[in-house]
Design an enzyme around this catalytic site. Structure first.
Site, PDB file in Angstrom:
ATOM      1  N   HIS A 297       0.832  -1.215   0.000  1.00 22.00           N
ATOM      2  CA  HIS A 297       0.000   0.000   0.000  1.00 22.00           C
ATOM      3  C   HIS A 297       0.865   1.263   0.000  1.00 22.00           C
ATOM      4  CE1 HIS A 297      -3.884  -2.072   0.846  1.00 22.00           C
ATOM      5  NE2 HIS A 297      -3.103  -2.952   1.432  1.00 22.00           N
TER       6      HIS A 297
ATOM      7  N   ASN B 258     -10.368  -2.684   2.454  1.00 18.08           N
ATOM      8  CA  ASN B 258     -10.049  -2.686   1.026  1.00 18.08           C
ATOM      9  C   ASN B 258     -11.321  -2.442   0.216  1.00 18.08           C
ATOM     10  OD1 ASN B 258      -7.300  -3.218   1.245  1.00 18.08           O
ATOM     11  ND2 ASN B 258      -7.518  -5.418   0.996  1.00 18.08           N
TER      12      ASN B 258
ATOM     13  N   TYR C 249       0.708  -3.925  12.163  1.00 21.25           N
ATOM     14  CA  TYR C 249       0.688  -2.517  11.747  1.00 21.25           C
ATOM     15  C   TYR C 249       1.521  -1.634  12.662  1.00 21.25           C
ATOM     16  CZ  TYR C 249      -2.741  -3.779   8.235  1.00 21.25           C
ATOM     17  OH  TYR C 249      -3.354  -4.348   7.155  1.00 21.25           O
TER      18      TYR C 249
HETATM   19 FE1  HDE Z   1      -2.526  -4.772   5.528  1.00 17.03          FE
HETATM   20  N1  HDE Z   1      -0.700  -3.994   5.989  1.00 17.03           N
HETATM   21  N2  HDE Z   1      -1.905  -6.567   6.182  1.00 17.03           N
HETATM   22  N3  HDE Z   1      -4.278  -5.602   4.921  1.00 17.03           N
HETATM   23  N4  HDE Z   1      -3.137  -3.015   4.836  1.00 17.03           N
HETATM   24  C1  HDE Z   1      -0.325  -2.726   5.787  1.00 17.03           C
HETATM   25  O1  HDE Z   1       0.778  -1.429   7.389  1.00 17.03           O
HETATM   26  C2  HDE Z   1      -0.822  -6.801   6.933  1.00 17.03           C
HETATM   27  C3  HDE Z   1      -4.651  -6.906   5.093  1.00 17.03           C
HETATM   28  C4  HDE Z   1      -4.394  -2.694   4.411  1.00 17.03           C
HETATM   29  O2  HDE Z   1      -3.135   3.509   3.941  1.00 17.03           O
HETATM   30  C5  HDE Z   1       1.013  -2.422   6.412  1.00 17.03           C
HETATM   31  O3  HDE Z   1       1.127   0.770   7.705  1.00 17.03           O
HETATM   32  C6  HDE Z   1      -0.788  -8.181   7.382  1.00 17.03           C
HETATM   33  C7  HDE Z   1      -6.056  -7.063   4.888  1.00 17.03           C
HETATM   34  C8  HDE Z   1      -4.450  -1.309   4.035  1.00 17.03           C
HETATM   35  O4  HDE Z   1      -1.540   3.342   5.435  1.00 17.03           O
HETATM   36  C9  HDE Z   1       1.396  -3.732   7.068  1.00 17.03           C
HETATM   37  C10 HDE Z   1      -1.904  -8.758   6.846  1.00 17.03           C
HETATM   38  C11 HDE Z   1      -6.513  -5.811   4.570  1.00 17.03           C
HETATM   39  C12 HDE Z   1      -3.171  -0.815   4.274  1.00 17.03           C
HETATM   40  C13 HDE Z   1       0.234  -4.614   6.739  1.00 17.03           C
HETATM   41  C14 HDE Z   1      -2.611  -7.736   6.106  1.00 17.03           C
HETATM   42  C15 HDE Z   1      -5.397  -4.924   4.592  1.00 17.03           C
HETATM   43  C16 HDE Z   1      -2.373  -1.901   4.781  1.00 17.03           C
HETATM   44  C17 HDE Z   1       2.025  -1.809   5.490  1.00 17.03           C
HETATM   45  C18 HDE Z   1      -2.359 -10.189   6.970  1.00 17.03           C
HETATM   46  C19 HDE Z   1      -7.937  -5.392   4.213  1.00 17.03           C
HETATM   47  C20 HDE Z   1      -2.687   0.590   4.003  1.00 17.03           C
HETATM   48  C21 HDE Z   1       2.166  -0.367   5.918  1.00 17.03           C
HETATM   49  C22 HDE Z   1      -2.487 -10.646   8.295  1.00 17.03           C
HETATM   50  C23 HDE Z   1      -8.859  -5.585   5.300  1.00 17.03           C
HETATM   51  C24 HDE Z   1      -2.953   1.507   5.147  1.00 17.03           C
HETATM   52  C25 HDE Z   1       1.326  -0.235   7.077  1.00 17.03           C
HETATM   53  C26 HDE Z   1      -2.506   2.903   4.816  1.00 17.03           C
HETATM   54  C27 HDE Z   1      -1.049  -1.777   5.167  1.00 17.03           C
HETATM   55  C28 HDE Z   1       0.147  -5.864   7.200  1.00 17.03           C
HETATM   56  C29 HDE Z   1      -3.795  -8.022   5.383  1.00 17.03           C
HETATM   57  C30 HDE Z   1      -5.547  -3.538   4.284  1.00 17.03           C
HETATM   58  C31 HDE Z   1       2.735  -4.336   6.630  1.00 17.03           C
HETATM   59  C32 HDE Z   1       0.273  -8.803   8.225  1.00 17.03           C
HETATM   60  C33 HDE Z   1      -6.872  -8.353   5.017  1.00 17.03           C
HETATM   61  C34 HDE Z   1      -5.661  -0.555   3.479  1.00 17.03           C
HETATM   62  O5  HDE Z   1       1.512  -3.602   8.466  1.00 17.03           O
END
Ligand code: HDE
Length: 713
Positions: free
Chosen positions: A92, A165, A379
């Site tokens: 993202h 999302n 996060y």
């Molecule tokens: Fe994320 N995800 N994600 N994700 N995600 C990040 O956090 C993570 C997942 C989502 O505009 C990271 O700050 C893991 C689902 C958005 O700043 C990180 C898992 C959904 C954004 C991270 C998921 C998301 C992130 C990278 C599986 C939809 C952007 C930078 C367990 C519900 C937020 C950050 C923004 C961002 C980890 C799965 C949505 C690496 C470990 C499911 C919208 O922490």
């Protein structure tokens, strides 16, 4: 050692700790405003506050001599510059954001005790960040990808982040698979190709071996992955959450955002061209909509499942690869979100905002979805390296709008100057402050839902997570004809970029054939592979065969508000027709831009000079919803001999857009051999405009698609 808790503070003691006027959004916004810096009328100074007299020249020994190390002004400036970049988000990374507010429609305390869902008079400030997933910070906006939809609610009870999302399911069921998934979808490690897309071997290798991704991948191959604009996207919380009401009763919920302008997409050719011609297309659209007062709006709703109904579905509510079809549980609207302010500074706001699904407030709680559970950890952890330490909550964009005090101290980038001597609890030196707040029906301290969990520690996937295909089939069956065709084309395109044939074949035979045999056959045919005659796993019978709520055909707004029409004009144009269309569009809340052969003004048939908004090359048809060609003999003649203008009309036709052509401009259509259809209207009177607007409201002329395919791109 005694573990006895200190006496809980009285209500009046606690009230004294809250210095902000509760319920007053302005006071809260003002608290955030204190961090905004306005240099108007101010002297240029160093970071130490020293006024600078010369910002043009380094201190040197003579005008042509060597520079001096003692130049603290130059050194401070360059040192700061050298460290301007911070690591981009691992996923993202590409995104944009805006401020706004959330307003509940009613008091929902029977569902949740959360304060921001109780008072319809109150506007809760929000900051939203939209993003793509795969590409780096500078990648294109319109690539085929999932879009992040993250909302930070600055509530009176602390920050609530709904980090979702634009698709309601995810690729994996367990957090431990996330690094594998991300490594597979990211550009390949040897050459860092491709940027911003999933059309490559490692992605398809992983998903073809991981059947639980089948449902999400079909969403990613659908039109949802190329949204028309960030304003025209649904948003989903994905996981099942809990809402806890004032009596402590819990309900399971799925969060949904519905855009007021409707949900719709680009067409693939348009998306690809935009990625080159306007990398910032989505970012620009959101920015311009807010600047022009077309404030994007979404309705927040929830699907509610009573605690006792947890097991009544043929899927598991804790499985993030499943939706609850709206036909089974309709959406209850809660309130609206309006985005009405652009950031002042992209870095300080959009780049530094730090979301975390673990940021919740009383009245909301988690479930045991194993993907959500992993996210709660990830996060905060990632912000520590991205934002350089554990004090990122102190950055202005992340600060709650209520005062916060605790015993956490120090660490890098600490900005708060903590008074008091006792950074521990219990203490008697500082009067025991800050103190806990007991849970209460309303306005109490956070209390975790009292859920009983009684089981062995295991590394296991629940059997109830075992059906990977039936909802992918449900999604495919719910699509209209053209949406199905687009899905077939997307799989064919992406797999066509996969170099290893065994990966292509595995995706077709072991995934697609289990979703829908016809889909598998069509993709196999396009790839030159043998068509499978049956799937590899027995189909699971489910109660619902189709869910109309999944098709974008059923998600349009029905009006043309905020849609954009390009008017093509050259010297000699009929100025009255332009004015008539502009007036009619404004009445509907839509907008027009006047485009000429160059950026110079055009002269109307009756001799008036009209300023154009841009040249046709400057604002290509892919940036518009529809095209209008007014009459005027000279203008039509000029446009008919202008390759850019002819391409403009052809391209809009090919992208299935509504086109209106004044009767005396019809020769231009004849030249291009284009025949009138439901969206290609000849005429410039009120009746023609009505038909034109009706076609724009339909978003595309889908019936034209087979014909348009024969036209060169
Ligand atoms: Fe994320 N995800 N994600 N994700 N995600 C990040 O956090 C993570 C997942 C989502 O505009 C990271 O700050 C893991 C689902 C958005 O700043 C990180 C898992 C959904 C954004 C991270 C998921 C998301 C992130 C990278 C599986 C939809 C952007 C930078 C367990 C519900 C937020 C950050 C923004 C961002 C980890 C799965 C949505 C690496 C470990 C499911 C919208 O922490």
């Amino acid at each position: 050692m005694s573990t006895k808790k200190p006496a809980t503070p009285s209500k009046s003691e606690l009230a004294g700790t809250d210095t902000l006027d509760r319920g007053n959004t302005n006071a809260k916004l003002q608290a955030l405003e204190e961090f905004r810096s306005d240099a108007t009328g101010q002297a240029l100074r160093t970071n130490q506050g020293v006024k600078i007299s010369d910002n043009q020249n380094t201190l040197k020994v003579g005008a042509r001599g060597p520079s001096l190390l003692e130049d603290f002004i130059m050194r401070e400036k360059i040192t700061h510059f050298d460290h301007e970049r911070i690591p981009e988000r691992i996923v993202h990374a590409r995104g944009t954001g805006a401020h706004g507010y959330f307003q509940t429609y009613a008091n929902h305390s029977a569902l949740s005790k959360a304060g921001f869902l109780r008072n319809p008079e109150h506007k809760t400030p929000v900051f939203v960040r939209f993003s793509t997933v795969q590409g780096p910070r500078g990648s294109g906006d319109t690539v085929r990808d999932v879009r992040g939809f993250a909302v930070k609610f600055f509530t009176d009870e602390g920050n609530f982040d709904l980090v979702g999302n634009n698709m309601p399911v995810f690729f994996i069921q367990d957090a431990i698979k996330f690094p594998d998934f991300v490594h597979a979808v990211k550009p390949e490690p040897h050459n860092e190709i491709p940027t911003g897309g999933s059309a490559h071997d490692t992605f398809w290798d992983f998903v073809s071996l991981q059947p639980e991704s089948a449902h999400m991948v079909i969403w990613a191959m659908s039109d949802r992955a190329i949204p028309k604009s960030l304003r025209a996207m649904q948003g989903f919380g994905i996981h099942t959450f809990r809402l806890i009401n004032t009596e402590g009763k819990s309900s399971f919920v799925k969060f949904h955002w519905h855009p007021k302008v409707g949900t719709c997409s680009l067409v693939w050719d348009e998306a690809q061209k935009l990625a080159g011609k306007d990398t910032d297309y989505h970012r620009r659209d959101l920015w311009e909509a807010i600047e022009s007062g077309d404030y994007p709006e979404w309705e927040l709703g929830v699907q509610i499942v009573a605690e006792e109904d947890e097991h009544k579905f043929d899927f598991d509510l804790l499985d993030p690869t499943k939706i609850i079809p709206e036909e089974l549980v309709p959406i209850t609207p809660l309130g609206k979100m309006v985005l009405n302010r652009n950031p002042d500074n992209f870095f300080a706001e959009v780049e530094q905002v730090a979301f975390c699904p673990g940021h919740i407030v009383p009245g909301i709680d988690f479930t045991n979805d194993p993907l959500l559970q992993g996210r709660l950890f990830s996060y905060t952890d990632t912000q520590i390296s991205r934002l350089g330490g554990p004090n990122f909550h102190e950055l202005p964009i992340n600060r709650p709008v209520v005062p916060f005090h605790n015993s956490q101290r120090d660490a890098q980038h600490r900005t708060v100057i903590d008074k008091g001597r006792a950074a521990y609890e219990p203490n008697s030196i500082d009067g025991g402050w800050p103190k806990e707040t007991p849970p209460a029906a309303q306005d109490g301290g956070f209390e975790t839902y009292y859920e009983r969990v009684d089981a062995n520690k295991v590394r296991e996937r629940s059997e109830s997570f075992g059906d990977h295909f039936s909802q992918a089939t449900l999604f495919y069956n719910s699509m209209s004809h053209h949406e199905k065709e687009h899905i077939i084309a997307a799989y064919s395109f992406e797999l066509g970029k996969v170099e290893r044939e065994f990966i292509r074949a595995r995706q077709v035979n072991e995934i697609l054939a289990n979703i829908d045999l016809d889909l598998a056959k069509r993709v196999a045919q396009n790839l030159g592979l043998p068509a499978p005659s049956k799937g590899t796993v027995p189909p699971v019978e489910t109660s619902l065969k189709e869910s109309p709520a999944l098709s974008q055909v059923n998600l349009l707004s029905g009006d043309i508000k905020t849609r954009k029409v390009a008017i093509l004009a050259a010297n000699g144009v009929d100025g009255a027709a332009i004015a008539a269309l502009q007036k009619a569009l404004e009445a509907e809340g839509a907008h027009a831009k006047l485009l000429g052969p160059t950026s110079a003004p055009v002269t109307t048939a009756d001799g008036k000079s009209l300023k154009v908004d841009a040249s046709m090359e400057g604002m290509p048809s892919i940036a518009f919803d529809a095209v209008f060609i007014p009459g005027g003999k000279e203008s039509v003649k000029a446009l008919s001999g202008d390759g850019v203008a002819l391409h403009y009309v052809l391209e809009a036709y090919k992208h299935l857009k509504a086109i209106a052509v004044a009767s005396d401009a019809k020769p231009l259509l004849d030249l291009l051999k284009l025949e009138a259809d439901a969206g290609l209207i000849v005429g410039a009177d009120a009746k023609a405009f009505k038909a034109f607007f009706a076609a724009i409201a339909q978003h595309r002329v889908w019936d034209r698609e087979p014909k348009a395919k024969a036209i060169p791109a």
